[in-house]
Structure formats: structure tokens, C-alpha cells
Design an enzyme around this catalytic site. Sequence first.
Site, short mmCIF file in Angstrom:
data_model
loop_
_atom_site.label_atom_id
_atom_site.label_comp_id
_atom_site.label_asym_id
_atom_site.label_seq_id
_atom_site.Cartn_x
_atom_site.Cartn_y
_atom_site.Cartn_z
N ASP A 65 0.84 -1.20 0.00
CA ASP A 65 0.00 0.00 0.00
C ASP A 65 0.88 1.25 0.00
O ASP A 65 2.09 1.20 0.29
CB ASP A 65 -0.88 -0.05 1.27
CG ASP A 65 -2.15 0.77 1.15
OD1 ASP A 65 -2.28 1.56 0.21
OD2 ASP A 65 -3.02 0.61 2.03
N ASP A 115 -10.89 2.28 -2.98
CA ASP A 115 -11.43 1.99 -1.65
C ASP A 115 -12.95 2.02 -1.66
O ASP A 115 -13.58 1.64 -0.67
CB ASP A 115 -10.90 3.01 -0.63
CG ASP A 115 -9.53 2.61 -0.13
OD1 ASP A 115 -9.13 1.46 -0.37
OD2 ASP A 115 -8.86 3.44 0.50
C1 DGJ Z 1 -5.80 1.96 1.86
C2 DGJ Z 1 -6.20 0.72 1.13
O1 DGJ Z 1 -6.74 1.04 -0.10
C3 DGJ Z 1 -7.19 -0.06 2.00
O2 DGJ Z 1 -7.63 -1.18 1.29
C4 DGJ Z 1 -6.53 -0.44 3.28
O3 DGJ Z 1 -5.48 -1.33 3.04
C5 DGJ Z 1 -6.02 0.80 3.99
N1 DGJ Z 1 -5.22 1.62 3.14
C6 DGJ Z 1 -5.22 0.43 5.21
O4 DGJ Z 1 -4.61 1.48 5.80
#
Ligand code: DGJ
Length: 727
Positions: free
Chosen positions: A477, A547
Site C-alpha cells: 500500500d 477503496d
Molecule cells: C488503503 C487501502 O486502499 C485499503 O484497502 C486499506 O489497506 C487501507 N489503506 C489500510 O490502511
Amino acid sequence: MKIIFDEEKKVFLIHTNSTTYGIAIVDGKYVAHMYYGKYLDERDLRYLLREDEAPLVPSVNLREKGAFLDCAAFEYPETGMGDYRESAFCVRSQDGHRASELVYTGYEIMEGKPALEGLPSVWGKKEECATLKIFCLDRLLGIKATLLYSVMEDSDAVIRSVFVENQGKESVYLEKVLSACLDMDDRNFQVLGLFGSWARERHIQRMPLGYGRQNIASLKGESSHQEHPFMALVTPGTTQETGEVYGMNFVYSGNFIAQAEKSQFDSVRMTMGIHPEGFTWKLEPGEHFTAPEVVMVYSDQGLGKMTRTYHDLYRQHLIRSPYLHKKRPILINNWEATYFDFDEKKLLEIAKEASELGIEMLVMDDGWFGKRNLDDSSLGDWFVNEEKIKGGLNNLVENVKKLGMKFGIWVEPEMISPESELYRKHPDWAIQIPGRETTQSRAQYVLDFSRQEVVDGVYEMIAEVLRSADISYVKWDMNRQLATMGSSALPADRQGELYHRYVLGVYRMQERLIRDFPDILLENCSGGGARFDPGMLYYSPQIWCSDDTDAIERLAIQEGTALVYPVSAMGAHVSVCPNHSVGRVTPFETRGDVALLGTFGYELDITKLTEEEKTLVKVQVEKYHKYNDLIREGDYYRLASAAENRYYDSWMIVEKDKSKALLFYVQVLSRANVKSRFLRLAGLDPDKRYQVDGKEYSGRTLMQAGLRITPEMGDFRSRTIEISMCQ
Ligand code: DGJ
């Protein structure tokens, strides 16, 4: 695929199966653009240069060299000599001048396609690619630029990049090194791009191209949620099947600019490359610089053909993962189920329930390390928090494996929390400007990945975790953009290299990760889909798309993403309702169908599902196994866009041999008092007969007259319909 040089006419012709790209040398020194478009078998295209029109070429009319430079079509225009349109190249000499003239000196046509040092790039076997190198030299500065054009046997793409060498005696500063430039006469072009925000990534937008410059760019240090390193110029009225399209996509994950400029003479210049703002690169004598690749695709059959050209190229010649052509394990991720509030017991409860329903992998997301119970600490402390994961990581992984599941883990290697052991030990590892407040975002700083010791230090910590247990998957990430750009390791006149060196550092670490852990399935992610670009696809076969997991919001996000990227790369999950991003309630079936157009998985507290929903999970799991080969490897056809029509969305995946297809239809909003709809299918063999819902039709009928879709009561209803060729 063929690259030809006509010695007498001084013309290069680059042919793919259905396109031709033409370059000519004017006056023995200018590299001019002649043609790009549908395949031509004509060899003498020099008339397209208009050499006999005023202001004439400089050898005839030296008096008007400036006028010539400002209106002719060039392959790689420089600043400072009289072409006032956007330049592709700018170099500052030791004495502060910014003019350069890259004069043609020769060429090479070779088999194969060279890899780009330290950068992701399209690849292929020697016999399936060909490359043209055009050599140019600025004699005063001793700067040599090699323009590279590669084509592949099985693709209609033209892949460009530029290699710059300092053969002079003094160091220079590169201030702009774009990767591609395309000059054409305007055809009333429209600019099509992908725009958005966090949780609203890659929505398609089309706008008319007027006089002046229109650009799509990122200065965030990553390709970004907001604008995307893709631009297409399309002729008016371009649809999925008709119209001309010129696409450019940047194989890069940092700052970029894509620009279209319409000039006083109604010519259009399309450029793409690393954004020059915030960029300078010192090139000492003997040093070189490589500009990342741009993948250019021309289609004379609308957006659909362009899409399928990108999909095929990326599936055959960009993504390297051994998982690319494999069915990926259906995963369940705990993020939306628990956020930071979990322990090993909760994870095992989720895993147990999931395994009983056929889910194959548990992914432990953010919050398992250091003292992280919120997003305000511990990035950089890559060791397991044993207060949360009692018994340690290996124990948890083994228990998950006992349930017959694989295990995956989340990391965010590029970041450091001010509240972390790592920061206390190495405060200088953060990107920062001495004396200036360092910008925080999500309570975190960015690590200086331009420094090898920083990359190595973080890599070792993460590798240690990966070695400590049987981990099958990593989600990498990256949750903030870059700012307050300063590196304690770079001298003043190299600070302008930081953005690019950072990206190179990310690439180096990803390369090392997939080399040392070849069996790990890597999924990239950036606060959702802020780094969904071809650069990252080179390292990971899938990227978290957004997200926003709401099935209806995902329609536009996945439509925009799939305009360029293979659906096999789109991270898509079924999540709980009301949806956490928009509060919408959609049928469980619809959430499953939308997530099928991607890597497919779950992101919810499965222990809280009703019995009916659990039965639906089993049905979806079965459907995934039944159709994933087709969805992953087939041809994608966009039939309708709810983003355009408000009411319904539809797409199809057709097997390469056209023997089978799967149609997806989502009734977004229900309407009263409407008739059924005849949905015209695509991609089938017109002369073959197909079975649909127990009835037989010819492919031609389904594509011309359409398949009848009856309206349903209720919003957000989806249907999948199998179409199979009759034996
Ligand atoms: C952003 C990601 O897109 C989410 O799926 C998740 O992993 C969060 N970060 C965690 O901080």
C-alpha cells in the site's frame, strides 16, 4: 510487424499489423513526423511533409528557419530554437542557456526490444519485436539523444522512449525529457482522459480540444487518484466501435504530464512524459538518462479496439507475474470487516467461516505491526504486534493453513510514522527540507526511497517478516502523496532528481521482492487506486482499484480502469451493506457480479452474514471458478455505460476463439412503464449460431438486432448471461 528505412527518400516506416508510423529526415538533420494511423502500403509518403509549402525547409529558406521550426511536424522537439509549441526536451548548459538542437546522425534497426535500465518496460522475445533507434546529437553540448520505437509481432502498439547521453566535456542539467511527441493535423479532436478523486478513481471524461494547451498531470509523486497517465485524442462521435483514437499510456508511477496542444495552423501536438515541474537531472560527462516508456495505440475502430490492444499487450508483454494467467485464490480481506480493531482470534473466526464457504486466502490488512491501533503510528516498525497477534505470526499463519487457506499480509514500505521506533532511530530517512515543517498526511512521512540504504533497511525488515511464516500474498500500500521534497543525501544541484529517484527506488524494491519471493502474489495499492498504472503492473499482476467497494460506484471506476487495463488486474471485492463509502444498499448478487470483473474476493465480516447471504457466497465462489478463466483471458467489450445513460451498464467478455461469452447487465435504476430493451452484443462470430437461455440465435442477429433484456422491479439488479456457440 516491420520497420523499413528507405535510404534514398530518407524515410522510416514502422508497420504493425494494422497501423503505420512514418518518420522522415528533412534537410539531412531534422527528424520529422510524417504519418501515424491505419496501415498504408504506400512507400512514398514524403508529400505529407509539405516541404514545398511556405515557409519551406531551412535549406531552401534559411531566412525562415524559425517559421519552419514552429509549424513542421517533429518527432522530438527541443526548446529554445524557434518551435514555440510544447517542447519534449530541455537542457540547461553550464553557462545557463536552454537552447538545444538535436540533429539526426544515424539510425539502427534491430530485432528485439531493449529493456530500460531500472524502469518497468514492455518486453518480448527477440524474434517477436523490432526496434528502431534514431540517433540525434546536439553538437555544441555533446548531448546525444536516442529515440526508440519498438513494435511487436502480435500487437498494434508503438512503444516509445528516449535515451540521453552526455558525450560532452561539461555537466548539463536536463530540465525536461518527455518520452513521446506526436504531431498531427487536427481532425476536430476531443481529449479523453481518466479523472477522479479518492474513492472515485478513473472516471472517463471527454472534452473538445480548442486552441492552446490542455493537459492531464500529476505532481503528487505518484500517478494519482485525480488524473491518470493516459490520454486519448478521439475524432468526434467516437464510440466503442467507430471513430479514430490515438491513445498514449505512460509506463511510469510518478509525476507525469500528458498534453494536447492545438496550434495556430490547426496542427495538434500530443506529448507525454515525466512532468518537468520539480524535475532537473544533472548529467555529468559520460552519464546517461532513460525516459520511461509511452505505449501508443491507434485504433480506426473506436475505443473498443484500443482497449483490447492495451489489454492484450499488457497481458502478453508487460505483466511478468507467474500468477498472470492463473486463477488467483479467492481472498477475504479484514479491512472493512475490522479496520484496526482485530486480534488473532477475530482473524481466525473470519478464516474459519470463510474456508467453509470456499474462500481460499485470508489477508491481514493494516494494523498488525508495531503499536498500530489507529493510523497514527508505527509505519516503519515492521514486526508483529504480539499483543494483538498472540502467539506470533507464524502461529497464526499455521492455524489459517490448517483451515485449508493461504495467508496474505499488508505492508506500506514507503512510509514512516513520526511516532515509530524507526523514526526515532533514523529521523533523516524521511523526505524533508531542513528548517521547514514536514508535511504530514494521514499522520505519516514519506521515506527517502532515493537512498539505497533506506530501501535496503526497509526491505530487510519486511523480508524478515515474509521469511518468518508461510506467506502467499503481499498487499503493498502507499497512503499519501509526496510533499516538502528534500533529501539529505542529495547535493543542492541534484534535489530536482528526488521525485524520479524515489520512483526508481520503489521499482528497485519491488524488483527485489518479486525476485527473492517469486511465489508470493503481489497486489499493489495506493489509498485505493492512486497508483494503478502500467509501471506497477510490471511488478504485480493486480492492483487494488478503489477503496470504494460499492457495486454501483464501482461501475464507473471499473469502466474507466478497464478502458486501458486488463480486467484480470483490477482488485475487486464484495463488501457489506450499507456500503462504508456511500451508505448504499445493493443486492448481494450484484456485488458479486461486479466484483467478478476483477480479481474477486471479499472484504466484510463474514461471521455476521445471514444464512441466505452465506448461501450466496457459495454460489458466487462457484461462479468465479466457472468463469474466471474466461474473464481473465478473454476479450472485453463495453456495451453500455451507466455513467452516460444513467439507467444501465453492460459489458461482455468473449473467449478468444469466440466459442463462449459471458454477458453482464446491471439495471442501475428501475423505471416505470418501460418496454424491454434490445441489447446489441459484440465480439461474436456473425456466422455462427449461439445458445442463450435455451434459445438459438446467429451471432449476427445478437449483434445487429440484439438480445432482449426485460426490465426488473428494483434498483441495482444484475444479471449474468452465458452465451455459447452451438456445436
Ligand atoms: C488503503 C487501502 O486502499 C485499503 O484497502 C486499506 O489497506 C487501507 N489503506 C489500510 O490502511
